[in-house]
Design a protein around this motif. Structure first.
Motif, PDB file in Angstrom:
ATOM      1  N   ARG A  13      18.856 -11.147 108.334  1.00  0.00           N
ATOM      2  CA  ARG A  13      19.769 -10.620 109.354  1.00  0.00           C
ATOM      3  C   ARG A  13      19.026 -10.063 110.571  1.00  0.00           C
ATOM      4  NH1 ARG A  13      24.038 -11.231 106.011  1.00  0.00           N
ATOM      5  NH2 ARG A  13      24.496  -9.796 104.282  1.00  0.00           N
ATOM      6  N   TYR A  43      29.425   0.862 113.513  1.00  0.00           N
ATOM      7  CA  TYR A  43      28.069   0.880 112.947  1.00  0.00           C
ATOM      8  C   TYR A  43      27.163   0.524 114.139  1.00  0.00           C
ATOM      9  CZ  TYR A  43      29.670   0.120 107.980  1.00  0.00           C
ATOM     10  OH  TYR A  43      30.203   0.181 106.715  1.00  0.00           O
ATOM     11  N   PHE A  74      23.474  -3.262  97.601  1.00  0.00           N
ATOM     12  CA  PHE A  74      24.820  -3.515  98.135  1.00  0.00           C
ATOM     13  C   PHE A  74      25.147  -4.998  98.114  1.00  0.00           C
ATOM     14  CE2 PHE A  74      27.493  -4.951 101.610  1.00  0.00           C
ATOM     15  CZ  PHE A  74      28.571  -4.073 101.607  1.00  0.00           C
ATOM     16  N   ASP A 115      35.806  -1.705 106.490  1.00  0.00           N
ATOM     17  CA  ASP A 115      34.576  -2.314 107.000  1.00  0.00           C
ATOM     18  C   ASP A 115      34.937  -3.689 107.563  1.00  0.00           C
ATOM     19  OD1 ASP A 115      31.349  -2.166 106.665  1.00  0.00           O
ATOM     20  OD2 ASP A 115      32.041  -4.222 106.389  1.00  0.00           O
ATOM     21  N   VAL A 158      22.702   4.620 102.275  1.00  0.00           N
ATOM     22  CA  VAL A 158      23.027   3.285 101.758  1.00  0.00           C
ATOM     23  C   VAL A 158      22.637   3.061 100.296  1.00  0.00           C
ATOM     24  CG1 VAL A 158      22.925   2.257 104.061  1.00  0.00           C
ATOM     25  CG2 VAL A 158      20.880   2.229 102.591  1.00  0.00           C
TER      26      VAL A 158
HETATM   27  C1  PBG Z   1      28.101  -5.654 105.758  1.00  0.00           C
HETATM   28  C2  PBG Z   1      27.573  -4.352 105.263  1.00  0.00           C
HETATM   29  C3  PBG Z   1      26.349  -4.085 104.626  1.00  0.00           C
HETATM   30  C4  PBG Z   1      26.361  -2.744 104.295  1.00  0.00           C
HETATM   31  C5  PBG Z   1      27.551  -2.222 104.766  1.00  0.00           C
HETATM   32  N1  PBG Z   1      28.278  -3.228 105.380  1.00  0.00           N
HETATM   33  C6  PBG Z   1      25.260  -4.969 104.182  1.00  0.00           C
HETATM   34  C7  PBG Z   1      24.426  -5.743 105.091  1.00  0.00           C
HETATM   35  O1  PBG Z   1      24.482  -5.623 106.314  1.00  0.00           O
HETATM   36  O2  PBG Z   1      23.703  -6.552 104.545  1.00  0.00           O
HETATM   37  C8  PBG Z   1      25.266  -2.028 103.547  1.00  0.00           C
HETATM   38  C9  PBG Z   1      25.700  -0.866 102.735  1.00  0.00           C
HETATM   39  C10 PBG Z   1      24.751  -0.403 101.714  1.00  0.00           C
HETATM   40  O3  PBG Z   1      23.620  -0.883 101.550  1.00  0.00           O
HETATM   41  O4  PBG Z   1      25.151   0.523 100.988  1.00  0.00           O
HETATM   42  N2  PBG Z   1      27.571  -6.096 106.928  1.00  0.00           N
END
Ligand code: PBG
Ligand code: ZN
Length: 321
Positions: free
Chosen positions: A213, A188, A200, A114, A268
């Protein structure tokens, strides 16, 4: 009268006419790797999910290997965080170390890295911040540096989750210039600003310390824009695309399948936690609910499912054989 019930008469008949199948081949399991030693921290909002230090990773990696799940998605949790996310592109950063460890000991396991700054920045945003604004173009070189560094450590797939515009092209160029022409990008692409990510953020310690965000992740109301995001990432060189979250966005997954690129759906953290919470209360049958959710995501058109349920799903599929 059409007698649809003729084809539902018993389980063999139903098997014969079943349109959608879920296989272990479709699954990716996310893991959280924390800096330090002797760590196996349960994530309270995600029952069954832990943060592991590298010395404790074998337990889960052995299970994954036995399950025949093809790959893992790695999230590093560094000790040191700063304004410019320097641990994200440090050759000895936690994520780099974890990838080197996994690729050395489990070479057949696909490691997806990631790429985002939020676990590494002191403010918890996914990009460079100035005057409380998240800057797009200033973030791109850092994402590129991070991607090259993760590829150098052995990552098989680079997965940018930051939602800065133009990052796929920037990362592709950086990978190519550094000799990683064969490392694919899983973008993504349609990542929505979602309340389903909150467990998460506990797990990855990446909650932004101000604001939200919404200026970079997508508005959850926008399906057509999601298709523009996906088309754009494909034109910038993405090899695979993603819709995230999954269950509240099945319409987007369905529409996205028209691009005929490998399509991932990210089931997620919040989607996982809700199922676990209801199951722990005895309100639902966990196995049946999870399998129904997996089928729904595939029926909508996803080829790949990233899910915290992956080990359970692999186990249940095996039991059925
Ligand atoms: C980082 C990221 C996030 C997730 C994956 N990569 C969190 C976010 O954008 O706040 C979420 C994964 C999940 O909720 O399981 N940018
Ligand atoms: Zn992020």
């Amino acid at each position: 009268m059409n007698r649809f019930r003729r084809l539902r008469v018993n389980s063999q008949m139903r098997r014969l006419v079943r349109e959608t199948h879920i296989s272990t081949d479709d699954l990716i399991y996310p893991i959280f790797v924390a800096e330090g030693e002797n760590i196996k921290n349960p994530v309270p909002s995600m029952p069954g999910i832990y943060q592991y230090s590298i010395d404790m990773l074998d337990e889960i990696l052995c299970e994954i290997k036995k399950s025949k799940i093809p790959g893992v998605l790695i999230f590093g949790i560094p000790k040191h965080k700063d304004e410019l996310a320097s641990s994200a592109y440090d050759e000895n950063g936690i994520t780099q170390q974890a990838i080197r460890y996994i690729k050395k000991k489990y070479p057949e396991l696909l490691v997806i890295a990631d790429v985002c700054l939020c676990e590494y920045t002191s403010h918890g945003h996914c990009g460079v911040v100035r005057n409380d604004k998240i800057l797009n173009d200033e973030t791109l070189p850092l994402l590129s540096k991070m991607s090259v560094s993760l590829a150098k450590s052995g990552a098989d797939i680079i997965a940018p989750s930051d939602m800065m515009d133009g990052r796929v092209a920037a990362i592709r160029q950086a990978l190519d210039e550094n000799g990683f022409i064969d490392v694919p990008i899983m973008a993504y692409s349609a990542k929505f600003a979602s309340a389903y990510y909150s467990p998460f953020r506990d797990a990855a310690d990446s909650t932004p310390c101000f604001g939200d965000r919404k200026t970079y992740q997508m508005d959850c109301a926008n399906g057509k824009e999601a298709l523009r995001e996906i088309a754009d990432d494909i034109s910038e060189g993405a090899d695979m695309v993603m819709v995230k979250p999954a269950l509240a966005y099945l319409d987007v997954i369905k529409e996205a399948s028209r691009y005929e690129f490998p399509l991932a759906a990210y089931n997620v953290s919040g989607e996982y936690s809700m199922v676990k919470a209801a199951a722990q209360n005895g309100w639902i049958d966990e196995k049946r609910i999870v399998m129904e959710n997996m089928i729904a995501i595939k029926r909508a058109g996803a080829d790949i499912i990233i899910t915290y349920h992956a080990l359970d799903v692999a186990q249940w599929l095996e039991e059925e054989l």
